[in-house]
Design a protein around this motif. Structure first.
Motif, short mmCIF file in Angstrom:
data_model
loop_
_atom_site.label_atom_id
_atom_site.label_comp_id
_atom_site.label_asym_id
_atom_site.label_seq_id
_atom_site.Cartn_x
_atom_site.Cartn_y
_atom_site.Cartn_z
N VAL A 20 0.86 -1.18 0.00
CA VAL A 20 0.00 0.00 0.00
C VAL A 20 0.90 1.23 0.00
N LYS A 21 0.57 2.18 -0.85
CA LYS A 21 1.40 3.38 -0.98
C LYS A 21 1.46 4.17 0.31
N GLN A 22 2.70 4.58 0.65
CA GLN A 22 2.91 5.58 1.67
C GLN A 22 3.57 6.79 0.98
N GLU A 23 3.86 7.79 1.73
CA GLU A 23 4.49 8.97 1.14
C GLU A 23 5.90 8.62 0.66
N ASP A 72 10.43 -13.47 17.60
CA ASP A 72 9.04 -13.32 17.19
C ASP A 72 8.26 -14.61 17.43
N SER A 73 6.96 -14.47 17.53
CA SER A 73 6.07 -15.60 17.72
C SER A 73 5.24 -15.76 16.45
N ASN A 74 5.71 -16.63 15.54
CA ASN A 74 5.05 -16.85 14.24
C ASN A 74 4.92 -15.57 13.43
N GLY A 75 5.86 -14.64 13.60
CA GLY A 75 5.81 -13.38 12.88
C GLY A 75 5.01 -12.31 13.57
N LEU A 76 4.46 -12.60 14.75
CA LEU A 76 3.65 -11.63 15.50
C LEU A 76 4.43 -11.14 16.73
N LYS A 134 8.66 -2.63 9.84
CA LYS A 134 8.73 -2.02 8.51
C LYS A 134 9.51 -2.91 7.56
N LEU A 135 10.63 -3.46 8.03
CA LEU A 135 11.40 -4.38 7.20
C LEU A 135 10.63 -5.66 6.94
N GLN A 136 9.92 -6.13 7.95
CA GLN A 136 9.08 -7.33 7.78
C GLN A 136 8.01 -7.09 6.73
N TYR A 137 7.41 -5.91 6.75
CA TYR A 137 6.37 -5.54 5.79
C TYR A 137 6.91 -5.62 4.36
N ASN A 166 2.11 4.05 8.25
CA ASN A 166 1.01 3.38 7.57
C ASN A 166 1.45 1.98 7.12
N LEU A 167 1.82 1.16 8.07
CA LEU A 167 2.21 -0.22 7.75
C LEU A 167 0.94 -1.07 7.70
#
Length: 958
Positions: free
Chosen positions: A500-503, A702-706, A817-820, A863-864
Motif C-alpha cells: 500500500v502506498k505511503q508517502e 518473534d512468535s510466528n511473525g507476530l 517495517k522491514l518485515q512488511y 502506515n504499515l
C-alpha cells in the motif's frame, strides 16, 4: 506421535520405550495415590491422530499403502468409526485433520454422505480444530496458519454448516503464545495440547496447574485462551489402548471364563483416573483413547470401552461416571464450575522430553522446504488478492470454478506443508520430496493463471510468453531472458506489487541478468538507476534497481535494454582485498554502524544415548568451531548501494547496504554442501557480533511473525530450570526476526525462512542456517538428516538476512517495517514482446471496498497497513486487514463504503460480535497493560481484523 514407532502389525507395546518422561512422571505420581472421595466424571475421547505426511506421504497414509515404516490407513479409520457410531447414539468420535476427511468425503456416495451429516447434526461426530492439518507452531508463519485453518473451516461450513470451537494441537513440539491468540480469534473456546518440557510438566502436575489462561505477551487486545495440557500425552491410559495394532488384552466380561478380567481392569482404570484427579482442579476429567492412525477397526475399540463404561457406571462404590464425550462437552462442563485459573504470558519453548534432548534442531532442519514454504506463502497472498481484484472488477473473462480450483490447488499445497512434520523438516526424505512436488504443482498452476490474466490485460491476448527469473534462481533457469539480452533485445519486466502506498514509497527489485551494461526505464519512460553485482562472469549477475510504489498501479512494467553508452546500470567495480580481513574485522560500508560477521559450527553429539538429529539439537560440546577459511574479500560502491564480498571455504557472503536504508544491511549467504568426510555431523551457524553492546543475557524472538517474546539465557519464567544443555537449551524458534537491546539501542536480524537462534553472549546474535547430520535422534523419523541433491551431493542453499540497527523509542516499528517489505516483495515476470504493454486503466487494491478507510490514529504512526483478500464466494470477498506496527493503533472508517462489510472471525466462518457474545468467559486475573475492549473501528498494534465484503447487496448473516 514421534515417540511411537509402528514397526509392524503385531510388534507394538502399550508403553513405548520412547515415551520417556510421560511414563516416568505417571509412575511417580501413581506411587502417591491417595483415596479420592469426590465423585468424578470422566470424558472419554475416542480419537485418531493422523499426520498429514511423516514417514509416508499424504496419499500413502490415506490409502494404507504399506512400506517399511508404518502401517496406517486413514480411509479405513473414517469408514470404521462412521459405521460404529450408527450403532449407538452414546458413542462419540472427534475428527481433526480436515485434509484427510475431505479426501474421504469426495469418495462417498450420497447415502454415506447423508448418514455422516446426521452424525454431525446430532453431535456424535465432532470436528475439533478443523484445520487442513495440525500445524506446527515453531516454523510456521501466522498468515499461513490462518490460511490453512480457513481452508478447513470453509469446507466444514459449506458441507455441514459446522463451526469448530476447540483448538487441538496435541502433537507439535512446543507451543507459541501466538497460536493461542489466533485460536481465540478463530472462535475457539479452548486450546488443547500435550507436549511441554518435562520439568515444566512436573511442576504443573505438583501444583494442579495443568489448565491455565494464555494471555498476550505484551500490550495488545485481550485474547484470553483457556488452555488444557493433556495428562498422558494423547495416548489412552496405559494398558487400555484397544486398537488392533496394540497388544492390550481384550476386556472379558464372562465371569465364568478363566480369562474374566472386567473387575480387575475396571479397578485399575478407576485408580488411574483418581490419580489424574489429583492434578486438576475440576471433578470433571478428560482423557484421550487412541493414538497415531488408530481406530481402523473401531468395533474392537468401542466394544471394549463399552464394557468398561457400563461396569464402572453400574458400581456406585467407584464414585465415578465414564461417558463418551468430546473436548467441547468437557469445556462446557468445567466452565460452569467458576474456577479461577492462573495465567501465562510466555510460551512453551524450548521443549525437551529428557535432560539432554531439546527439540530445537527442527527449528532449522531442511532449510530448502522452509525457504520454499515461506516464499510461496507470501507470494500466495498477492496471487489470490490479484485474481480476486480482477474477478470482482470484471476485468477477466473466466469461469469462477476454474479460478476457484486453481486457488484451491495452491491453498491445499501450502496448507499441507504447515503440518508439524512438513515445514518442520522432520519427515523422511521421500516425503519431503513429495511435499516439494505438491508445492511446485500449486505454484505452477497459479503462475500459469496469473500470466494468462497479465496477457489479457496488457496485450489483449492469451499467448504472451513469460519467464520468472528472480534472485534465488540460477542462470540456467533464466535462459530466455539471458538469450534475449545477449541478442541485444529489450526485455520487459512486469511486476505485481502488493504494498500500500505511503508517502514517497520506493522499493528495490533484484533480478538475474547476464553481465552487460543495461538501460532501465519505467513505464513512464523515465530512466532508473541501479547496480549489477556479478559472481561468475556473464553467467551469474544480480541486477538491483529502485522503483516508485504507486497506489493506483498494482501492475507496473519496466524495460531493460543492453547499451554501450549512457547506461543506467552496470557492474559494480570491486576493490579486491583492499585491507587485511579476519573474523574479528568490523564491517561498516556506508553506515554509521559496524559489526563482525562470523560463520561457525557445532559438532553433532553422535552417541546412541541421545544423538543430534532432525528434531533434537545436541552439540558435542558448547564450542563454536570456525567454519572454513577466508580466501577472498572485495568491497565496491555503486549508484544505489555498496557491497562487501567474503569468500570462505564453504560459504560465500555478500553484505549490501543500500544508501537510502540507513544502518540496515542485507546479508546474502551461499552455503555450499557441508563436508562430512570426517564422519562428523555439523550444525552451521551465522554469528553477528557488536563490540561493547550489553544485551544482559536477554533477547527477543518473534512468535510466528507476530508479538515478540522475551528470552533470558538459562531461565524459564514459571519453573526452576535445570541447566542440562547450555546451547541447545537456550535456542528458540525465529520465524521472522530476533533482536537484542542495550538501553534504547537495538540490533535486529530478520530471516527469509524459519530458523533456530539465540544470543548466548552479550552483543551477539547467532542463528543456525544449515544442518547435515549422520545419525537419527530416535524420535521416530528413522533417518539421519543428510539431504542430498539428485546427484548425491550435499544440499546447497542461498539464504537471506537483514541486519538493522535502530533506536526502540524513536523507531519502535523498524523491524515491522522491514518485515512488511520482506513479506510483500512483488511478483516479477519477464516477457520478450516487441510492443510495450497497454495499461489504459488505474488498478487500485482498494477498488473492491472504496470508502473503507484505514488510517493512523496518531500523526507519528506509520502506515504499515497489510491486507489480503480472497474470493470467498462468487459474489463475496473475505478481507483481512492488519496493522503491522509494534506501536500505534489505526482507525477504521466504513461510513463511505458502498456495500456490506461484516466483521467475522479470522477464518470467516462466524460473525465476530456473535462469537464475542456467545464465547465462554473464564475467571483469571486481568492484565493491566492490555486493551479491555476490541473495538471494530480501531485496529490495534499487530491486530488482524477479518471482514466479509459484499458490495451493493444485502448481506445475509449466517
Amino acid at each position: 506421535m514421534k515417540q511411537i514407532i509402528l514397526v509392524s502389525l503385531c510388534v507394538i507395546t502399550a508403553l513405548c520405550n520412547l515415551r520417556f518422561k510421560d511414563k516416568e512422571q505417571l509412575e511417580r505420581h501413581h506411587s502417591h495415590i491417595q483415596d479420592v472421595d469426590e465423585f468424578l466424571t470422566i470424558h472419554v475421547i475416542p480419537h485418531s491422530h493422523d499426520d498429514v505426511g511423516w514417514l509416508k506421504t499424504v496419499e500413502q497414509y490415506f490409502y494404507g499403502l504399506r512400506n517399511d515404516y508404518q502401517w496406517a490407513n486413514v480411509e479405513y479409520v473414517i469408514d470404521s468409526y462412521i459405521e460404529e457410531l450408527q450403532k449407538d447414539q452414546d458413542r462419540k468420535f472427534i475428527q481433526v485433520e480436515t485434509k484427510f476427511f475431505k479426501m474421504w468425503w469426495d469418495q462417498q456416495n450420497e447415502t454415506i454422505r447423508d448418514i455422516t451429516k446426521s452424525l454431525v447434526s446430532n453431535r456424535q461426530l465432532q470436528f475439533i480444530s478443523g484445520g487442513w492439518c495440525m500445524n506446527d507452531e515453531a516454523t510456521t508463519y501466522y498468515e499461513d496458519i490462518i490460511d490453512q485453518m480457513t481452508l478447513g473451516h470453509k469446507f466444514l461450513l459449506e458441507t455441514f454448516n459446522y463451526v469448530p470451537s476447540i483448538g487441538w494441537q496435541i502433537d507439535p513440539f512446543g507451543h507459541q503464545n501466538s497460536q493461542a491468540a489466533l485460536s481465540y480469534q478463530m472462535g475457539f473456546n479452548a486450546w488443547f495440547f500435550a507436549r511441554i518440557d518435562f520439568e515444566d510438566k512436573e511442576n504443573r502436575l505438583d501444583n494442579k496447574n495443568m489448565e491455565i489462561i494464555m494471555l498476550p505477551p505484551a500490550e495488545g487486545v485481550q485474547y484470553p485462551m483457556f488452555t488444557h495440557i493433556q495428562y498422558y500425552h494423547y495416548e489412552a491410559p496405559p494398558s487400555f489402548n484397544f486398537d488392533i495394532l496394540r497388544s492390550t488384552d481384550a476386556i472379558v466380561d464372562n465371569f465364568r471364563s478363566q480369562s474374566f478380567n472386567l473387575k480387575d481392569k475396571s479397578d485399575q482404570l478407576v485408580q488411574y483416573f483418581k490419580s489424574q484427579s489429583l492434578h486438576y482442579k475440576s471433578d470433571h476429567l478428560i482423557h484421550t483413547f487412541g493414538s497415531d492412525f488408530q481406530w481402523s477397526d473401531s468395533k474392537v475399540f468401542y466394544h471394549n470401552l463399552d464394557k468398561l463404561i457400563r461396569f464402572i457406571n453400574n458400581n456406585p462404590e467407584y464414585k465415578m461416571k465414564l461417558q463418551y464425550s468430546t473436548p467441547e462437552e468437557y469445556i462446557d462442563e468445567i466452565n460452569k464450575q467458576n474456577i479461577t485459573y492462573e495465567t501465562k504470558q510466555d510460551d512453551f519453548f524450548p521443549y525437551s522430553d529428557q535432560p539432554h534432548a531439546f527439540w530445537t534442531g527442527y527449528f532449522t532442519s531442511r532449510v530448502a522446504i522452509k525457504g520454499y514454504v515461506k516464499r510461496l506463502g507470501r507470494q500466495a497472498q498477492i496471487y489470490k488478492k490479484f485474481i480476486a481484484l480482477l474477478f470482482q472488477q470484471k476485468l477477466i473473462q473466466d469461469d469462477y470454478q476454474n479460478i476457484s480450483n486453481t486457488i484451491y490447488e495452491l491453498d491445499n499445497a501450502l496448507a499441507i506443508c504447515q503440518h508439524h512434520d512438513a515445514v518442520t523438516g522432520t519427515e523422511k526424505q521421500h516425503v519431503n520430496d513429495d511435499y516439494i512436488n505438491i508445492l511446485s504443482n500449486g505454484e505452477y498452476h497459479i503462475t500459469k493463471l496469473t500470466t494468462k490474466y497479465l496477457s489479457q490485460l496488457l496485450y489483449n491476448r492469451t499467448n504472451v510468453e513469460y519467464e520468472q527469473c528472480e534472485y534465488n534462481t540460477t542462470a540456467l533457469q533464466c535462459g530466455k531472458t539471458y538469450s534475449a539480452l545477449k541478442a541485444n533485445k529489450t526485455v520487459i519486466v512486469t511486476i505485481i506489487d502488493g504494498k500500500v502506498k505511503q508517502e514517497n514509497n520506493t522499493d528495490i527489485i533484484c533480478i538475474k541478468v547476464p553481465n552487460l551494461k543495461l538501460l532501465i526505464k519505467d513505464q513512464n519512460n523515465q530512466v532508473l538507476y541501479g547496480d549489477i553485482d556479478c559472481t561468475n562472469g556473464f553467467q551469474d549477475c544480480d541486477l538491483y534497481f529502485k522503483y516508485q510504489i504507486y497506489q493506483n498501479n498494482v501492475i507496473q512494467y519496466f524495460t531493460i535494454q543492453p547499451v554501450l553508452y549512457n547506461e543506467s546500470a552496470s557492474e559494480i567495480q570491486l576493490n579486491v582485498n583492499p585491507f587485511p580481513y579476519n573474523e574479528d574485522t568490523l564491517i561498516t560500508l556506508n553506515s554509521t554502524k559496524s559489526f563482525k560477521l562470523k560463520y561457525a559450527y557445532y559438532q553433532s553429539y553422535q552417541q546412541k544415548d541421545q544423538a543430534d538429529g532432525a528434531y533434537i539439537f545436541r552439540p558435542l560440546n558448547n564450542t563454536k568451531i570456525v567454519y572454513g577459511n577466508i580466501s577472498y574479500i572485495a568491497i565496491g560502491y555503486g549508484r544505489i548501494m555498496s557491497l562487501f564480498r567474503i569468500v570462505r571455504t564453504y560459504t560465500k557472503t555478500v553484505v549490501k547496504q543500500f544508501y537510502d536504508q540507513k544502518d540496515t544491511f542485507d546479508i546474502q549467504t551461499f552455503i555450499d554442501q557441508i563436508p562430512i568426510n570426517d564422519s562428523i555431523g555439523k550444525n552451521i551457524i551465522m554469528v553477528i557480533e557488536v563490540p561493547n553492546f550489553n544485551s544482559n543475557k536477554t533477547f527477543y524472538t518473534d512468535s510466528n511473525g507476530l508479538q515478540f517474546q522475551k528470552r533470558i539465557i538459562d531461565y524459564r519464567p514459571q519453573y526452576n530450570y535445570s541447566l542440562h544443555e547450555n546451547v541447545s537449551g537456550n535456542y528458540y524458534p525465529i520465524t521472522s526476526a530476533i533482536y537484542i537491546q542495550d538501553g534504547q539501542d537495538c540490533i535486529g536480524l530478520l530471516n527469509d525462512r524459519a530458523q533456530g537462534g539465540s544470543s548466548l553472549e552479550n552483543g551477539q546474535i547467532e542463528i543456525m542456517i544449515q544442518r547435515r547430520l549422520l545419525y537419527d535422534d530416535s524420535r521416530g523419523v528413522g533417518e539421519a538428516l543428510k539431504e542430498t541433491d539428485n546427484k548425491g551431493n550435499g544440499l546447497v542453499q542461498q539464504i537471506q538476512h537483514k541486519l538493522t540497527f535502530f533506536n526502540i523509542i524513536n523507531q519502535p516499528n523498524q523491524i515491522r517495517k522491514l518485515q512488511y517489505y520482506q513479506d510483500l516483495q512483488p511478483l516479477v515476470y519477464f516477457n520478450f514482446e516487441s510492443q510495450l504493454p497497454l495499461i489504459p486503466f488505474n488498478l487500485n487494491w482498494f477498488l473492491p471496498f472504496q470508502g473503507f478507510k484505514i488510517e493512523p490514529l496518531l500523526i507519528y504512526g506509520e502506515n504499515l497497513l497489510k491486507f489480503n483478500y480472497i474470493l470467498w464466494k462468487q459474489d463475496e470477498l473475505l478481507l483481512r486487514i492488519q496493522n503491522l506496527q509494534e506501536k500505534f493503533s489505526m482507525k477504521i472508517d466504513k461510513i463511505e463504503f458502498q456495500g456490506q462489510a461484516i466483521r467475522t472471525t479470522l477464518t470467516g466462518n462466524q460473525i465476530w460480535n456473535n462469537w464475542k457474545i456467545n464465547s465462554l468467559k473464564w475467571n483469571y486475573q486481568r492484565q493491566s497493560n492490555s486493551f479491555d475492549e476490541d473495538l471494530d473501528d480501531v485496529l490495534y498494534p499487530l491486530q488482524i481484523q477479518t471482514y466479509l465484503i459484499r458490495q451493493n447487496e444485502i448481506f445475509q448473516q449466517q
